[in-house]
Design a protein around this motif. Sequence first.
Motif, PDB file in Angstrom:
ATOM      1  N   VAL A   9       1.114   4.240  -3.162  1.00 15.87           N
ATOM      2  CA  VAL A   9       1.015   5.703  -3.106  1.00 15.87           C
ATOM      3  C   VAL A   9       2.073   6.331  -4.016  1.00 15.87           C
ATOM      4  CG1 VAL A   9       1.240   7.744  -1.633  1.00 15.87           C
ATOM      5  CG2 VAL A   9       0.055   5.701  -0.779  1.00 15.87           C
ATOM      6  N   TYR A  40     -11.163   2.835   3.673  1.00 15.56           N
ATOM      7  CA  TYR A  40     -10.634   2.332   2.401  1.00 15.56           C
ATOM      8  C   TYR A  40     -11.571   1.331   1.740  1.00 15.56           C
ATOM      9  CZ  TYR A  40      -8.603  -1.811   4.830  1.00 15.56           C
ATOM     10  OH  TYR A  40      -8.395  -2.954   5.558  1.00 15.56           O
ATOM     11  N   SER A  99       0.831  -1.214   0.000  1.00 20.77           N
ATOM     12  CA  SER A  99       0.000   0.000   0.000  1.00 20.77           C
ATOM     13  C   SER A  99       0.862   1.258   0.000  1.00 20.77           C
ATOM     14  CB  SER A  99      -0.934  -0.005   1.216  1.00 20.77           C
ATOM     15  OG  SER A  99      -1.864  -1.063   1.111  1.00 20.77           O
ATOM     16  N   MET A 100       1.971   1.233   0.756  1.00 28.09           N
ATOM     17  CA  MET A 100       2.877   2.386   0.755  1.00 28.09           C
ATOM     18  C   MET A 100       3.492   2.596  -0.630  1.00 28.09           C
ATOM     19  SD  MET A 100       4.865   1.780   4.396  1.00 28.09           S
ATOM     20  CE  MET A 100       3.971   1.586   5.934  1.00 28.09           C
ATOM     21  N   ASN A 127      -4.946   4.113   0.227  1.00 27.25           N
ATOM     22  CA  ASN A 127      -3.785   3.285   0.554  1.00 27.25           C
ATOM     23  C   ASN A 127      -3.122   3.715   1.856  1.00 27.25           C
ATOM     24  OD1 ASN A 127      -3.295   1.178  -1.527  1.00 27.25           O
ATOM     25  ND2 ASN A 127      -3.362   2.919  -2.926  1.00 27.25           N
ATOM     26  N   VAL A 128      -3.167   4.999   2.168  1.00 23.62           N
ATOM     27  CA  VAL A 128      -2.682   5.463   3.473  1.00 23.62           C
ATOM     28  C   VAL A 128      -3.557   4.879   4.577  1.00 23.62           C
ATOM     29  CG1 VAL A 128      -2.418   7.477   4.969  1.00 23.62           C
ATOM     30  CG2 VAL A 128      -1.592   7.558   2.611  1.00 23.62           C
ATOM     31  N   CYS A 129      -4.875   4.848   4.344  1.00 27.88           N
ATOM     32  CA  CYS A 129      -5.795   4.247   5.318  1.00 27.88           C
ATOM     33  C   CYS A 129      -5.478   2.774   5.539  1.00 27.88           C
ATOM     34  CB  CYS A 129      -7.240   4.406   4.845  1.00 27.88           C
ATOM     35  SG  CYS A 129      -7.897   6.080   4.937  1.00 27.88           S
ATOM     36  N   ALA A 170      -2.524   1.349   5.223  1.00 28.75           N
ATOM     37  CA  ALA A 170      -1.287   1.274   6.000  1.00 28.75           C
ATOM     38  C   ALA A 170      -1.537   1.559   7.480  1.00 28.75           C
ATOM     39  CB  ALA A 170      -0.257   2.246   5.431  1.00 28.75           C
ATOM     40  N   VAL A 171      -2.355   2.585   7.767  1.00 36.36           N
ATOM     41  CA  VAL A 171      -2.668   2.928   9.162  1.00 36.36           C
ATOM     42  C   VAL A 171      -3.441   1.791   9.822  1.00 36.36           C
ATOM     43  CG1 VAL A 171      -3.940   4.521  10.651  1.00 36.36           C
ATOM     44  CG2 VAL A 171      -2.610   5.410   8.723  1.00 36.36           C
ATOM     45  N   ASP A 201      -4.497   7.469  -3.288  1.00 35.34           N
ATOM     46  CA  ASP A 201      -3.436   7.670  -2.294  1.00 35.34           C
ATOM     47  C   ASP A 201      -4.003   7.635  -0.875  1.00 35.34           C
ATOM     48  OD1 ASP A 201      -1.700   7.899  -4.355  1.00 35.34           O
ATOM     49  OD2 ASP A 201      -1.332  10.054  -4.138  1.00 35.34           O
ATOM     50  N   PHE A 202      -5.107   8.342  -0.674  1.00 31.97           N
ATOM     51  CA  PHE A 202      -5.715   8.399   0.665  1.00 31.97           C
ATOM     52  C   PHE A 202      -6.159   7.013   1.115  1.00 31.97           C
ATOM     53  CE2 PHE A 202      -9.570   8.856   3.325  1.00 31.97           C
ATOM     54  CZ  PHE A 202      -9.001   9.489   4.416  1.00 31.97           C
TER      55      PHE A 202
END
Length: 455
Positions: free
Chosen positions: A149, A205, A145-146, A301-303, A305-306, A298-299
Amino acid sequence: MAREMQKSSMFIEQNTADYENGDAQMNLDDDGRKKRTGTWVTASAHIITAVIGSGVLSLAWAIAQLGWVAGPAVLMIFSFITYFTSTLLADCYRAPDPVHGKRNYTYMDVVRAYLGGRKVKLCGLAQYANLLGVTIGYTITASISMVAVKRSNCFHKHGHEAKCQTSNNPFMIIFGCIQIILSQIPNFHELSWLSILAAIMSFAYSSIGLGLSIAKVAGGTGHVKTTSLTGVTVGVDDTLKSSPPENKSMKRASGIGVMTTTLFYVLCGIGGYAAFGNDAPGNFLTGFGFYEPFWLIDFANVCIAVHLIGAYQVFAQPLFGFVEKLTTKRYPDNKFITREHAINVPYCGVYYLNFFRLVWRTAYVIVTAVLAMIFPFFNDFLGLIGAGSFWPLTVYFPIEMHIAQSKIPKYSFRWVWLKVLSWVCLIVSLIAAAGSIQGLINSLRVYKPFQTPKE
Protein backbone atom coordinates in the motif's frame (compact mmCIF):
# COMPACT_ATOMS: atom_id res chain seq x y z
CA MET A 1 -24.90 -12.60 40.48
CA ALA A 2 -21.69 -14.24 39.28
CA ARG A 3 -23.69 -16.85 37.41
CA GLU A 4 -25.87 -14.26 35.72
CA MET A 5 -22.78 -12.32 34.66
CA GLN A 6 -21.30 -15.51 33.24
CA LYS A 7 -24.43 -16.25 31.20
CA SER A 8 -24.15 -12.85 29.54
CA SER A 9 -20.51 -13.34 28.64
CA MET A 10 -19.55 -13.52 24.97
CA PHE A 11 -16.03 -14.60 25.75
CA ILE A 12 -16.00 -17.61 28.04
CA GLU A 13 -17.08 -21.20 27.53
CA GLN A 14 -19.26 -21.96 30.51
CA ASN A 15 -18.52 -24.78 32.92
CA THR A 16 -21.01 -27.64 32.71
CA ALA A 17 -21.06 -27.86 36.51
CA ASP A 18 -22.97 -24.58 36.56
CA TYR A 19 -26.08 -26.18 35.04
CA GLU A 20 -28.38 -27.48 37.75
CA ASN A 21 -31.86 -27.68 36.25
CA GLY A 22 -33.60 -29.32 33.31
CA ASP A 23 -33.97 -26.10 31.29
CA ALA A 24 -30.25 -25.42 31.46
CA GLN A 25 -29.52 -28.95 30.27
CA MET A 26 -31.10 -27.99 26.95
CA ASN A 27 -28.09 -25.76 26.38
CA LEU A 28 -25.75 -28.75 26.45
CA ASP A 29 -24.81 -31.22 23.74
CA ASP A 30 -24.88 -34.98 24.17
CA ASP A 31 -21.34 -34.93 25.55
CA GLY A 32 -22.15 -32.41 28.32
CA ARG A 33 -20.39 -29.52 26.60
CA LYS A 34 -21.91 -26.20 25.65
CA LYS A 35 -24.27 -26.68 22.70
CA ARG A 36 -22.47 -26.16 19.43
CA THR A 37 -23.99 -23.67 17.03
CA GLY A 38 -21.81 -24.12 13.94
CA THR A 39 -23.46 -24.94 10.61
CA TRP A 40 -22.24 -25.81 7.13
CA VAL A 41 -22.31 -22.06 6.42
CA THR A 42 -19.87 -21.15 9.19
CA ALA A 43 -17.79 -24.25 8.44
CA SER A 44 -17.60 -23.21 4.77
CA ALA A 45 -16.48 -19.74 5.87
CA HIS A 46 -13.71 -21.27 8.02
CA ILE A 47 -12.57 -23.45 5.12
CA ILE A 48 -12.58 -20.61 2.59
CA THR A 49 -10.77 -18.34 5.06
CA ALA A 50 -8.10 -20.95 5.68
CA VAL A 51 -7.71 -22.35 2.16
CA ILE A 52 -8.06 -19.47 -0.31
CA GLY A 53 -5.44 -17.34 1.39
CA SER A 54 -3.29 -14.82 -0.41
CA GLY A 55 -1.53 -17.76 -2.03
CA VAL A 56 -4.17 -17.45 -4.74
CA LEU A 57 -2.26 -14.39 -5.94
CA SER A 58 0.87 -16.48 -6.52
CA LEU A 59 -0.90 -18.96 -8.76
CA ALA A 60 -0.04 -17.00 -11.90
CA TRP A 61 3.61 -17.64 -11.00
CA ALA A 62 2.84 -21.31 -10.31
CA ILE A 63 1.06 -21.73 -13.67
CA ALA A 64 4.04 -20.04 -15.32
CA GLN A 65 6.31 -22.79 -13.98
CA LEU A 66 4.11 -25.55 -15.40
CA GLY A 67 2.48 -24.06 -18.50
CA TRP A 68 -1.03 -24.12 -19.92
CA VAL A 69 -1.41 -27.89 -19.88
CA ALA A 70 0.12 -29.09 -16.64
CA GLY A 71 -0.74 -26.00 -14.56
CA PRO A 72 -4.56 -26.15 -14.62
CA ALA A 73 -4.46 -29.98 -14.67
CA VAL A 74 -2.41 -30.13 -11.46
CA LEU A 75 -4.77 -27.65 -9.77
CA MET A 76 -7.83 -29.72 -10.64
CA ILE A 77 -6.26 -33.06 -9.69
CA PHE A 78 -5.12 -31.94 -6.25
CA SER A 79 -8.38 -30.12 -5.59
CA PHE A 80 -10.20 -33.40 -6.18
CA ILE A 81 -7.76 -35.27 -3.94
CA THR A 82 -8.28 -32.68 -1.19
CA TYR A 83 -12.06 -32.96 -1.43
CA PHE A 84 -11.95 -36.76 -1.48
CA THR A 85 -9.74 -37.06 1.59
CA SER A 86 -11.71 -34.37 3.45
CA THR A 87 -14.87 -36.47 3.09
CA LEU A 88 -13.00 -39.44 4.54
CA LEU A 89 -11.88 -37.28 7.45
CA ALA A 90 -15.43 -35.97 8.03
CA ASP A 91 -16.67 -39.52 8.59
CA CYS A 92 -14.05 -39.99 11.31
CA TYR A 93 -15.31 -37.17 13.57
CA ARG A 94 -17.24 -39.76 15.57
CA ALA A 95 -15.92 -43.24 16.34
CA PRO A 96 -16.61 -45.98 15.61
CA ASP A 97 -19.91 -44.99 13.97
CA PRO A 98 -19.76 -41.77 11.88
CA VAL A 99 -23.20 -40.59 13.09
CA HIS A 100 -23.78 -41.98 16.59
CA GLY A 101 -20.26 -42.76 17.79
CA LYS A 102 -18.18 -40.93 20.41
CA ARG A 103 -17.06 -37.43 19.45
CA ASN A 104 -13.42 -36.71 18.73
CA TYR A 105 -12.71 -33.06 19.51
CA THR A 106 -9.35 -32.65 17.77
CA TYR A 107 -7.43 -34.14 14.87
CA MET A 108 -5.18 -35.95 17.34
CA ASP A 109 -8.23 -37.41 19.10
CA VAL A 110 -9.43 -38.80 15.77
CA VAL A 111 -6.05 -40.40 15.04
CA ARG A 112 -5.95 -41.79 18.59
CA ALA A 113 -9.39 -43.36 18.17
CA TYR A 114 -8.63 -45.10 14.86
CA LEU A 115 -4.86 -45.60 14.68
CA GLY A 116 -3.35 -45.03 18.14
CA GLY A 117 0.28 -45.56 19.10
CA ARG A 118 3.09 -43.45 17.70
CA LYS A 119 0.89 -42.16 14.90
CA VAL A 120 -0.88 -39.89 17.39
CA LYS A 121 2.40 -38.15 18.23
CA LEU A 122 3.36 -37.97 14.55
CA CYS A 123 0.00 -36.38 13.79
CA GLY A 124 0.47 -33.83 16.56
CA LEU A 125 3.96 -32.99 15.34
CA ALA A 126 2.78 -32.53 11.74
CA GLN A 127 -0.34 -30.61 12.70
CA TYR A 128 1.15 -28.14 15.13
CA ALA A 129 4.30 -27.62 13.06
CA ASN A 130 1.98 -26.76 10.19
CA LEU A 131 -0.03 -24.34 12.34
CA LEU A 132 3.18 -22.66 13.46
CA GLY A 133 4.43 -22.42 9.89
CA VAL A 134 1.17 -21.00 8.58
CA THR A 135 1.00 -18.28 11.23
CA ILE A 136 4.57 -17.28 10.38
CA GLY A 137 3.67 -17.28 6.70
CA TYR A 138 0.60 -15.13 7.29
CA THR A 139 2.67 -12.63 9.25
CA ILE A 140 5.04 -12.37 6.29
CA THR A 141 2.25 -12.03 3.75
CA ALA A 142 0.25 -9.47 5.72
CA SER A 143 3.32 -7.26 6.14
CA ILE A 144 4.08 -7.51 2.41
CA SER A 145 0.53 -6.35 1.63
CA MET A 146 0.80 -3.45 4.10
CA VAL A 147 4.10 -2.42 2.55
CA ALA A 148 2.54 -2.69 -0.92
CA VAL A 149 0.00 0.00 0.00
CA LYS A 150 2.80 2.40 0.93
CA ARG A 151 4.83 1.52 -2.16
CA SER A 152 1.81 1.86 -4.44
CA ASN A 153 1.24 5.41 -3.26
CA CYS A 154 4.95 6.13 -3.69
CA PHE A 155 4.96 4.83 -7.28
CA HIS A 156 1.84 6.81 -8.08
CA LYS A 157 3.43 9.99 -6.76
CA HIS A 158 7.02 9.62 -8.00
CA GLY A 159 6.67 7.32 -11.02
CA HIS A 160 7.06 3.61 -11.63
CA GLU A 161 10.86 3.80 -11.77
CA ALA A 162 11.19 5.35 -8.30
CA LYS A 163 13.03 3.39 -5.61
CA CYS A 164 10.20 2.93 -3.14
CA GLN A 165 11.90 0.49 -0.78
CA THR A 166 10.34 -0.03 2.64
CA SER A 167 11.19 -2.43 5.46
CA ASN A 168 8.56 -5.05 6.28
CA ASN A 169 9.54 -5.25 9.95
CA PRO A 170 7.45 -2.34 11.31
CA PHE A 171 4.37 -3.76 9.61
CA MET A 172 5.05 -7.21 11.05
CA ILE A 173 5.09 -5.56 14.47
CA ILE A 174 1.75 -3.83 13.76
CA PHE A 175 0.24 -7.14 12.61
CA GLY A 176 1.60 -8.84 15.73
CA CYS A 177 0.06 -6.24 18.03
CA ILE A 178 -3.36 -6.83 16.43
CA GLN A 179 -2.96 -10.59 16.87
CA ILE A 180 -1.99 -10.22 20.52
CA ILE A 181 -5.33 -8.53 21.16
CA LEU A 182 -7.42 -11.00 19.14
CA SER A 183 -5.61 -13.97 20.64
CA GLN A 184 -7.03 -13.18 24.07
CA ILE A 185 -10.49 -14.35 22.92
CA PRO A 186 -10.58 -17.81 24.54
CA ASN A 187 -13.11 -19.63 22.37
CA PHE A 188 -12.78 -20.46 18.70
CA HIS A 189 -16.54 -20.43 18.08
CA GLU A 190 -16.67 -16.78 19.17
CA LEU A 191 -14.49 -15.94 16.15
CA SER A 192 -16.96 -17.10 13.47
CA TRP A 193 -17.74 -13.47 12.63
CA LEU A 194 -14.04 -12.89 11.97
CA SER A 195 -13.90 -15.88 9.61
CA ILE A 196 -16.93 -14.63 7.67
CA LEU A 197 -15.36 -11.17 7.36
CA ALA A 198 -12.07 -12.74 6.28
CA ALA A 199 -13.84 -14.88 3.68
CA ILE A 200 -15.49 -11.76 2.23
CA MET A 201 -12.09 -10.06 2.07
CA SER A 202 -10.59 -13.06 0.25
CA PHE A 203 -13.35 -12.90 -2.36
CA ALA A 204 -12.75 -9.17 -2.73
CA TYR A 205 -9.01 -9.21 -3.39
CA SER A 206 -9.17 -12.39 -5.50
CA SER A 207 -11.86 -10.79 -7.66
CA ILE A 208 -9.84 -7.57 -7.98
CA GLY A 209 -6.74 -9.51 -9.02
CA LEU A 210 -8.74 -11.53 -11.53
CA GLY A 211 -10.47 -8.42 -12.89
CA LEU A 212 -7.19 -6.55 -13.33
CA SER A 213 -5.68 -9.55 -15.11
CA ILE A 214 -8.62 -9.78 -17.50
CA ALA A 215 -8.47 -6.04 -18.15
CA LYS A 216 -4.73 -6.29 -18.88
CA VAL A 217 -5.27 -9.11 -21.36
CA ALA A 218 -8.33 -7.53 -22.99
CA GLY A 219 -6.71 -4.10 -23.19
CA GLY A 220 -3.43 -5.40 -24.53
CA THR A 221 -1.55 -3.03 -22.21
CA GLY A 222 2.21 -3.24 -22.32
CA HIS A 223 4.18 -5.74 -24.36
CA VAL A 224 2.73 -9.08 -25.35
CA LYS A 225 3.67 -11.61 -22.67
CA THR A 226 5.18 -14.96 -23.61
CA THR A 227 3.34 -18.06 -22.44
CA SER A 228 3.90 -21.69 -23.30
CA LEU A 229 2.39 -25.15 -23.05
CA THR A 230 5.13 -26.36 -20.72
CA GLY A 231 5.86 -23.29 -18.59
CA VAL A 232 9.04 -21.39 -17.77
CA THR A 233 12.20 -22.76 -19.32
CA VAL A 234 14.26 -24.36 -16.58
CA GLY A 235 17.92 -22.47 -16.18
CA VAL A 236 -11.13 -27.18 12.02
CA ASP A 237 -12.37 -27.67 14.78
CA ASP A 238 -15.05 -28.92 16.85
CA THR A 239 -17.84 -26.31 16.41
CA LEU A 240 -20.56 -27.99 14.31
CA LYS A 241 -23.95 -28.66 15.89
CA SER A 242 -25.07 -32.30 15.92
CA SER A 243 -28.23 -31.93 13.81
CA PRO A 244 -27.92 -32.61 10.93
CA PRO A 245 -25.12 -35.14 11.55
CA GLU A 246 -21.72 -33.46 11.69
CA ASN A 247 -20.22 -35.60 8.95
CA LYS A 248 -22.96 -34.55 6.51
CA SER A 249 -22.54 -30.87 7.36
CA MET A 250 -18.76 -31.15 7.06
CA LYS A 251 -18.96 -32.93 3.71
CA ARG A 252 -21.26 -30.21 2.42
CA ALA A 253 -18.96 -27.50 3.76
CA SER A 254 -15.93 -29.25 2.27
CA GLY A 255 -17.63 -29.49 -1.10
CA ILE A 256 -18.56 -25.81 -1.11
CA GLY A 257 -15.17 -24.76 0.23
CA VAL A 258 -13.13 -26.82 -2.23
CA MET A 259 -15.29 -25.90 -5.24
CA THR A 260 -15.14 -22.21 -4.35
CA THR A 261 -11.40 -22.17 -3.78
CA THR A 262 -10.73 -24.25 -6.89
CA LEU A 263 -12.77 -21.83 -9.01
CA PHE A 264 -10.79 -18.87 -7.70
CA TYR A 265 -7.50 -20.74 -7.99
CA VAL A 266 -8.06 -21.68 -11.62
CA LEU A 267 -9.43 -18.28 -12.65
CA CYS A 268 -6.71 -16.28 -10.88
CA GLY A 269 -3.97 -18.62 -12.04
CA ILE A 270 -5.04 -18.65 -15.68
CA GLY A 271 -5.95 -14.96 -15.74
CA GLY A 272 -2.68 -13.93 -14.15
CA TYR A 273 -0.62 -16.15 -16.45
CA ALA A 274 -2.43 -14.79 -19.52
CA ALA A 275 -1.68 -11.24 -18.33
CA PHE A 276 1.98 -11.67 -17.30
CA GLY A 277 3.14 -14.76 -19.12
CA ASN A 278 6.31 -16.50 -18.02
CA ASP A 279 7.38 -13.33 -16.19
CA ALA A 280 4.48 -13.54 -13.73
CA PRO A 281 5.48 -12.11 -10.32
CA GLY A 282 5.26 -14.18 -7.14
CA ASN A 283 2.27 -12.10 -6.06
CA PHE A 284 0.78 -9.89 -8.74
CA LEU A 285 -0.78 -7.43 -6.30
CA THR A 286 2.27 -6.91 -4.08
CA GLY A 287 4.91 -7.69 -6.75
CA PHE A 288 3.55 -4.79 -8.80
CA GLY A 289 2.34 -6.57 -11.85
CA PHE A 290 -0.15 -3.70 -11.72
CA TYR A 291 0.48 -0.04 -10.84
CA GLU A 292 -2.86 1.52 -11.72
CA PRO A 293 -5.48 2.24 -10.63
CA PHE A 294 -3.39 2.66 -7.50
CA TRP A 295 -6.40 3.15 -5.21
CA LEU A 296 -7.81 -0.23 -6.29
CA ILE A 297 -4.45 -1.91 -5.68
CA ASP A 298 -4.39 -0.28 -2.23
CA PHE A 299 -7.90 -1.53 -1.44
CA ALA A 300 -7.04 -5.08 -2.55
CA ASN A 301 -3.95 -5.15 -0.35
CA VAL A 302 -5.94 -3.85 2.62
CA CYS A 303 -8.39 -6.71 1.99
CA ILE A 304 -5.48 -9.16 2.05
CA ALA A 305 -4.27 -7.78 5.39
CA VAL A 306 -7.77 -7.96 6.93
CA HIS A 307 -8.25 -11.49 5.62
CA LEU A 308 -4.96 -12.63 7.11
CA ILE A 309 -5.84 -11.10 10.48
CA GLY A 310 -8.77 -13.54 10.61
CA ALA A 311 -6.92 -16.44 8.99
CA TYR A 312 -4.11 -16.19 11.56
CA GLN A 313 -6.63 -16.84 14.33
CA VAL A 314 -8.20 -19.78 12.48
CA PHE A 315 -4.81 -21.51 12.56
CA ALA A 316 -3.53 -20.22 15.91
CA GLN A 317 -6.56 -20.99 18.09
CA PRO A 318 -6.24 -24.82 17.87
CA LEU A 319 -2.59 -24.54 18.90
CA PHE A 320 -3.51 -22.22 21.77
CA GLY A 321 -6.17 -24.66 22.95
CA PHE A 322 -3.84 -27.65 22.75
CA VAL A 323 -1.13 -26.07 24.91
CA GLU A 324 -3.63 -24.70 27.45
CA LYS A 325 -5.40 -28.02 27.77
CA LEU A 326 -2.10 -29.83 28.22
CA THR A 327 -0.79 -27.46 30.89
CA THR A 328 -4.09 -27.42 32.77
CA LYS A 329 -4.12 -31.21 32.86
CA ARG A 330 -0.52 -31.38 34.03
CA TYR A 331 -0.73 -28.58 36.63
CA PRO A 332 -4.36 -28.57 37.83
CA ASP A 333 -3.53 -26.86 41.13
CA ASN A 334 -1.45 -24.05 39.67
CA LYS A 335 -3.57 -20.91 40.08
CA PHE A 336 -1.51 -18.99 37.52
CA ILE A 337 -2.59 -21.51 34.90
CA THR A 338 -6.16 -22.30 35.97
CA ARG A 339 -7.60 -19.23 37.71
CA GLU A 340 -9.98 -16.99 35.73
CA HIS A 341 -10.39 -13.36 36.80
CA ALA A 342 -13.77 -11.87 35.92
CA ILE A 343 -13.70 -8.42 34.29
CA ASN A 344 -16.95 -6.71 33.39
CA VAL A 345 -16.66 -5.26 29.88
CA PRO A 346 -19.38 -2.69 29.02
CA TYR A 347 -21.79 -3.89 26.30
CA CYS A 348 -19.92 -7.21 25.98
CA GLY A 349 -20.62 -9.01 29.22
CA VAL A 350 -17.89 -10.57 31.35
CA TYR A 351 -14.39 -11.29 30.08
CA TYR A 352 -12.49 -13.91 32.06
CA LEU A 353 -8.80 -13.02 32.20
CA ASN A 354 -6.37 -15.87 32.61
CA PHE A 355 -2.77 -14.82 33.20
CA PHE A 356 -1.25 -17.95 31.68
CA ARG A 357 -3.37 -17.48 28.54
CA LEU A 358 -2.30 -13.85 28.38
CA VAL A 359 1.42 -14.62 28.71
CA TRP A 360 1.50 -17.75 26.52
CA ARG A 361 -0.52 -16.37 23.62
CA THR A 362 1.33 -13.06 23.66
CA ALA A 363 4.67 -14.89 23.65
CA TYR A 364 3.54 -17.07 20.75
CA VAL A 365 2.58 -14.09 18.60
CA ILE A 366 5.90 -12.39 19.36
CA VAL A 367 7.88 -15.51 18.42
CA THR A 368 6.03 -15.91 15.09
CA ALA A 369 6.66 -12.24 14.30
CA VAL A 370 10.38 -12.57 15.04
CA LEU A 371 10.66 -15.72 12.91
CA ALA A 372 8.80 -13.93 10.10
CA MET A 373 11.40 -11.16 10.23
CA ILE A 374 14.16 -13.75 9.89
CA PHE A 375 12.54 -15.52 6.90
CA PRO A 376 10.60 -12.84 4.99
CA PHE A 377 10.26 -14.79 1.72
CA PHE A 378 6.72 -15.29 0.52
CA ASN A 379 6.68 -17.88 -2.28
CA ASP A 380 9.28 -20.33 -1.03
CA PHE A 381 8.02 -20.24 2.55
CA LEU A 382 4.44 -20.75 1.30
CA GLY A 383 5.59 -23.69 -0.79
CA LEU A 384 7.48 -25.30 2.08
CA ILE A 385 4.48 -25.06 4.40
CA GLY A 386 2.20 -26.59 1.80
CA ALA A 387 4.60 -29.38 0.94
CA GLY A 388 5.27 -30.23 4.57
CA SER A 389 1.62 -30.43 5.63
CA PHE A 390 -0.19 -31.70 2.54
CA TRP A 391 0.78 -35.36 2.62
CA PRO A 392 0.51 -36.22 6.33
CA LEU A 393 -2.55 -34.16 7.23
CA THR A 394 -4.52 -34.06 3.98
CA VAL A 395 -3.73 -37.50 2.54
CA TYR A 396 -1.99 -40.03 4.80
CA PHE A 397 -4.01 -39.85 8.04
CA PRO A 398 -7.47 -39.55 6.40
CA ILE A 399 -6.72 -42.57 4.18
CA GLU A 400 -5.29 -44.67 7.01
CA MET A 401 -8.24 -43.87 9.28
CA HIS A 402 -10.73 -44.66 6.51
CA ILE A 403 -9.05 -48.04 5.97
CA ALA A 404 -9.27 -48.74 9.71
CA GLN A 405 -12.87 -47.49 10.03
CA SER A 406 -14.16 -49.41 7.01
CA LYS A 407 -12.03 -52.48 7.82
CA ILE A 408 -10.79 -52.67 4.23
CA PRO A 409 -8.99 -55.99 3.66
CA LYS A 410 -5.24 -55.75 3.13
CA TYR A 411 -4.16 -56.07 -0.51
CA SER A 412 -7.73 -55.73 -1.78
CA PHE A 413 -8.25 -53.56 -4.85
CA ARG A 414 -9.54 -50.61 -2.78
CA TRP A 415 -6.70 -50.94 -0.26
CA VAL A 416 -4.10 -50.96 -3.04
CA TRP A 417 -5.34 -47.88 -4.89
CA LEU A 418 -5.69 -45.90 -1.65
CA LYS A 419 -2.09 -46.79 -0.76
CA VAL A 420 -0.90 -45.88 -4.27
CA LEU A 421 -2.64 -42.51 -3.99
CA SER A 422 -0.93 -41.89 -0.64
CA TRP A 423 2.54 -42.78 -1.98
CA VAL A 424 2.15 -40.67 -5.11
CA CYS A 425 1.18 -37.66 -2.98
CA LEU A 426 4.18 -38.29 -0.71
CA ILE A 427 6.56 -38.22 -3.68
CA VAL A 428 5.00 -34.99 -4.98
CA SER A 429 5.30 -33.40 -1.51
CA LEU A 430 8.96 -34.37 -1.18
CA ILE A 431 9.79 -32.90 -4.60
CA ALA A 432 7.91 -29.69 -3.76
CA ALA A 433 9.64 -29.43 -0.38
CA ALA A 434 13.07 -29.86 -1.97
CA GLY A 435 12.31 -27.09 -4.45
CA SER A 436 11.09 -24.75 -1.71
CA ILE A 437 14.16 -25.37 0.45
CA GLN A 438 16.43 -24.64 -2.51
CA GLY A 439 14.48 -21.44 -3.14
CA LEU A 440 14.84 -20.36 0.49
CA ILE A 441 18.60 -21.01 0.36
CA ASN A 442 18.93 -18.90 -2.78
CA SER A 443 16.82 -16.12 -1.26
CA LEU A 444 18.93 -16.05 1.92
CA ARG A 445 22.11 -15.67 -0.16
CA VAL A 446 20.89 -12.45 -1.75
CA TYR A 447 18.73 -11.11 1.11
CA LYS A 448 19.52 -7.64 2.36
CA PRO A 449 17.85 -6.72 5.68
CA PHE A 450 15.61 -3.66 5.91
CA GLN A 451 14.71 -3.85 2.24
CA THR A 452 11.52 -5.16 0.76
CA PRO A 453 12.26 -8.82 0.03
CA LYS A 454 11.43 -10.51 -3.22
CA GLU A 455 7.99 -12.06 -3.25
